[in-house]
Write a protein that holds these residues in place. Structure first.
Motif, PDB file in Angstrom:
ATOM      1  N   VAL A  81     -30.397  30.625  93.772  1.00 17.90           N
ATOM      2  CA  VAL A  81     -31.323  30.559  92.877  1.00 17.90           C
ATOM      3  C   VAL A  81     -31.561  29.231  92.074  1.00 17.90           C
ATOM      4  O   VAL A  81     -32.761  28.670  91.917  1.00 17.90           O
ATOM      5  CB  VAL A  81     -31.302  31.576  91.557  1.00 17.90           C
ATOM      6  CG1 VAL A  81     -32.529  31.491  90.762  1.00 17.90           C
ATOM      7  CG2 VAL A  81     -31.121  33.035  92.349  1.00 17.90           C
ATOM      8  N   GLY A  82     -30.390  28.651  91.650  1.00 18.10           N
ATOM      9  CA  GLY A  82     -30.355  27.363  91.446  1.00 18.10           C
ATOM     10  C   GLY A  82     -31.014  26.137  92.224  1.00 18.10           C
ATOM     11  O   GLY A  82     -31.805  25.297  91.683  1.00 18.10           O
ATOM     12  N   VAL A  83     -30.697  26.043  93.275  1.00 19.25           N
ATOM     13  CA  VAL A  83     -31.181  25.536  94.437  1.00 19.25           C
ATOM     14  C   VAL A  83     -32.818  25.363  94.648  1.00 19.25           C
ATOM     15  O   VAL A  83     -33.232  24.580  94.434  1.00 19.25           O
ATOM     16  CB  VAL A  83     -30.648  25.548  95.717  1.00 19.25           C
ATOM     17  CG1 VAL A  83     -31.148  24.758  96.783  1.00 19.25           C
ATOM     18  CG2 VAL A  83     -29.018  25.607  95.802  1.00 19.25           C
ATOM     19  N   LEU A  84     -33.151  26.778  94.804  1.00 20.14           N
ATOM     20  CA  LEU A  84     -34.433  26.822  94.586  1.00 20.14           C
ATOM     21  C   LEU A  84     -35.221  26.204  93.527  1.00 20.14           C
ATOM     22  O   LEU A  84     -36.556  25.931  93.318  1.00 20.14           O
ATOM     23  CB  LEU A  84     -35.039  28.281  94.889  1.00 20.14           C
ATOM     24  CG  LEU A  84     -34.851  28.793  96.281  1.00 20.14           C
ATOM     25  CD1 LEU A  84     -35.257  30.374  96.389  1.00 20.14           C
ATOM     26  CD2 LEU A  84     -35.823  28.166  97.400  1.00 20.14           C
ATOM     27  N   ALA A  85     -34.823  26.547  92.161  1.00 16.84           N
ATOM     28  CA  ALA A  85     -35.234  26.019  90.985  1.00 16.84           C
ATOM     29  C   ALA A  85     -35.391  24.571  90.840  1.00 16.84           C
ATOM     30  O   ALA A  85     -36.238  24.222  90.256  1.00 16.84           O
ATOM     31  CB  ALA A  85     -34.224  26.459  89.837  1.00 16.84           C
ATOM     32  N   VAL A  86     -34.672  23.796  91.905  1.00 15.86           N
ATOM     33  CA  VAL A  86     -34.805  22.224  92.038  1.00 15.86           C
ATOM     34  C   VAL A  86     -36.259  22.107  92.147  1.00 15.86           C
ATOM     35  O   VAL A  86     -36.944  21.136  91.874  1.00 15.86           O
ATOM     36  CB  VAL A  86     -33.917  21.601  92.844  1.00 15.86           C
ATOM     37  CG1 VAL A  86     -33.905  20.085  93.019  1.00 15.86           C
ATOM     38  CG2 VAL A  86     -32.364  22.012  92.145  1.00 15.86           C
ATOM     39  N   GLY A  87     -37.005  22.804  93.074  1.00 19.83           N
ATOM     40  CA  GLY A  87     -38.136  22.621  93.485  1.00 19.83           C
ATOM     41  C   GLY A  87     -39.055  22.385  92.360  1.00 19.83           C
ATOM     42  O   GLY A  87     -40.297  22.017  92.246  1.00 19.83           O
ATOM     43  N   GLY A  88     -38.992  23.081  91.273  1.00 19.19           N
ATOM     44  CA  GLY A  88     -39.774  23.174  89.925  1.00 19.19           C
ATOM     45  C   GLY A  88     -39.913  21.819  89.216  1.00 19.19           C
ATOM     46  O   GLY A  88     -41.200  21.228  89.310  1.00 19.19           O
ATOM     47  N   PRO A  89     -38.979  21.019  89.094  1.00 18.57           N
ATOM     48  CA  PRO A  89     -39.153  19.737  88.459  1.00 18.57           C
ATOM     49  C   PRO A  89     -39.661  18.777  89.591  1.00 18.57           C
ATOM     50  O   PRO A  89     -40.382  17.874  89.195  1.00 18.57           O
ATOM     51  CB  PRO A  89     -37.667  19.152  87.734  1.00 18.57           C
ATOM     52  CG  PRO A  89     -36.857  20.171  88.485  1.00 18.57           C
ATOM     53  CD  PRO A  89     -37.625  21.559  88.719  1.00 18.57           C
TER      54      PRO A  89
END
Length: 506
Positions: A81-89
């Motif tokens: 989940v954290g890795v995919l969250a990187v796409g946000g910023p």
């Protein structure tokens, strides 16, 4: 994308968020990854986590095996989940809009629809649970007014709490990201503190002398425990990781986003998992009751002086999960292509969730189990989509996180990318063939790849098919995209002005 008309850098938390599925302009970004911890912590600090520990232990593991397997599963899935969250910023986009990079504008509607259905469905369940928990509190405090003959809450008590819970959820979701982040961090502190007191009051019911009564399970049972933990927690959030990280500055370090996201998810559920394992391993009768109805079974053990505030805290924690889920489901609806604003999607979701929760609370007495069994099956295509998106990050990074890939064909994107869609469908079919369902009707159409007698085995019990589908989908996509080089590049045959491109993606 164009940043014309950007709002001030630090708008007030009382200002309604205007951004939908467009990239968040750099002028509106700020904060640090640490702010993600409270959002995910408050989403996951729930007494339901005790039940998760009981489920893992119930596979046939010893107490220490169940604890290690559960925590390992939580950590692994939360890191994803954290890795995919990187796409946000990096892009400023919500996760289910960024998946257009992999699936194309119209192709993305397929996984986005299932993600929306799953999110709204679980929010119906959460709001139903919060309403009945509040009604149970009133029934205990004022039995003459709010309790039935069996001690449960009356219909007026449930209706009252239903209205309060739904109103709080909708108002917070309408105000949007900044408001949600602020209140979720406060909720994290309050629920965290009360949960520690709750654990202290429940620990005396652990019979430590019986801790070693259960022998070790096999290696494959242990692996099954890891998989079950992954499917119960982290994998369900793969489609929303970037929704709360996209307001961070573009250059935010990836390790901070990953670490604070994974930590916020893992910490509360891991602590409660340990308590659940200890109860199931040393107090079987209490463990069985908590597995079936954790809130009712465990709150009965609390003294009245703590039962009252803790019941309110349970409702607050459920509302916290409902708020973040309702916000993300609104973004999912926009990603599907519904022509309305983000606030407009909140109204649509409110109507749907109200109808669903009303049906569960006041009409059906047998629909809930079937409903939850159906929602659990949606984890198969959702996990597969997450695996494909993780693999596509390699390509997205190589292309400089170009947000025009979220636009229609002709403006930088594609209508559909067959490499991702074929991988999603093929892997989902395999995954559905390897899972079972507690509902007999649903069970007739799944598990068709399991050999005879395997329906009660580790593969079926632990939802291993979800992870297998995720791995197959990612592997097939990697083969087509990076091995055979079917890249399906973006279509830029219709150059547009920045304002036109911005309008299209909104």
């Amino acid at each position: 994308m164009s940043e014309q008309g950007a709002a001030p850098r630090n708008p007030s938390a009382s200002t309604i968020e205007k951004n939908g599925v467009n990239p968040v302009p750099d002028a509106e970004r700020g904060g640090t990854p640490r702010g993600l911890f409270g959002v995910w912590f408050s989403w996951n600090v729930s007494i339901m986590g005790v039940g998760y520990g009981i489920f893992v232990f119930g596979l046939g593991l010893s107490a220490w095996q169940a604890i290690v397997a559960g925590i390992l599963g939580y950590v692994l899935s939360s890191l994803l989940v954290g890795v995919l969250a990187v796409g946000g910023p990096r892009t400023g986009l919500p996760t289910l809009t960024q998946t257009r990079f992999a699936f194309g504008l119209h192709g993305n509607r397929v996984p986005a629809f299932f993600a929306y259905l799953s999110n709204v469905g679980w929010k119906v369940t959460i709001i139903t649970l919060a309403s009945t928990t509040g009604a149970a509190l009133f029934a205990r405090l004022w039995p003459s007014a709010f309790a039935k003959s069996d001690g449960t809450g009356t219909t007026p008590a449930i209706v009252l709490w239903f209205v309060v819970v739904l109103a709080a959820t909708v108002v917070a979701a309408v105000f949007g990201h900044r408001f949600i982040v602020r209140i979720e961090n406060w909720i994290a502190w309050v629920t965290g503190a009360f949960t520690l007191v709750f654990i202290g009051l429940i620990i005396p019911h652990v019979h430590w002398s019986r801790l070693g009564d259960t022998g070790n399970g096999s290696f494959w049972t242990f692996v099954g425990g890891v998989i079950m933990a992954m499917t119960m927690v982290g994998l369900g959030f793969l489609n929303y990781g970037g929704d709360f990280a996209r307001y961070l500055p573009r250059g935010t370090r990836a390790r901070g986003v990953i670490g604070w996201t994974a930590g916020g998810i893992t910490l509360p559920v891991a602590v409660l998992l340990v308590l659940g394992v200890l109860l199931a391993g040393t107090n079987p009768s209490l463990g069985a009751k908590a597995a079936d109805a954790p809130i009712a079974a465990l709150t009965e053990l609390l003294p009245l002086w703590f039962f009252i505030p803790f019941s309110v805290v349970i409702v607050i924690s459920l509302v916290a999960a409902a708020i973040t889920g309702l916000y993300s489901s609104g973004l999912a609806l926009l990603a599907i292509g519904v022509p309305t604003s983000r606030a407009g999607t909140t109204v649509i979701n409110m109507v749907l969730i109200s109808a669903g929760a009303f049906y569960l609370l006041f009409v059906s007495d047998s629909f809930l189990a079937t409903f939850q069994a159906f929602l659990a099956l949606i984890a198969v295509p959702m996990g597969t989509m997450g695996g494909i998106q993780l693999l596509d990050f390699v390509r997205q990074r190589r292309l400089g996180w170009d947000v025009s890939m979220a636009l229609p064909a002709g403006y930088g994107g594609r209508s559909g990318r067959w490499t991702a869609l074929v991988s999603l469908v093929a892997a989902s079919v395999v995954g559905l063939g390897l899972v079972t369902s507690s509902d007999p009707n649903i069970g007739e159409v799944v598990g068709f790849l399991l050999p005879s007698g395997a329906q009660d085995g580790i593969v079926a019990k632990t939802n291993l098919g979800v992870v297998i589908a995720m791995i197959i989908g990612a592997a097939l996509y990697a083969l087509l995209t990076y091995g055979l080089r079917f890249q399906v590049p973006g279509d830029r045959s219709k150059p547009a002005e920045p304002e036109q491109r911005e309008a299209v993606v909104r």
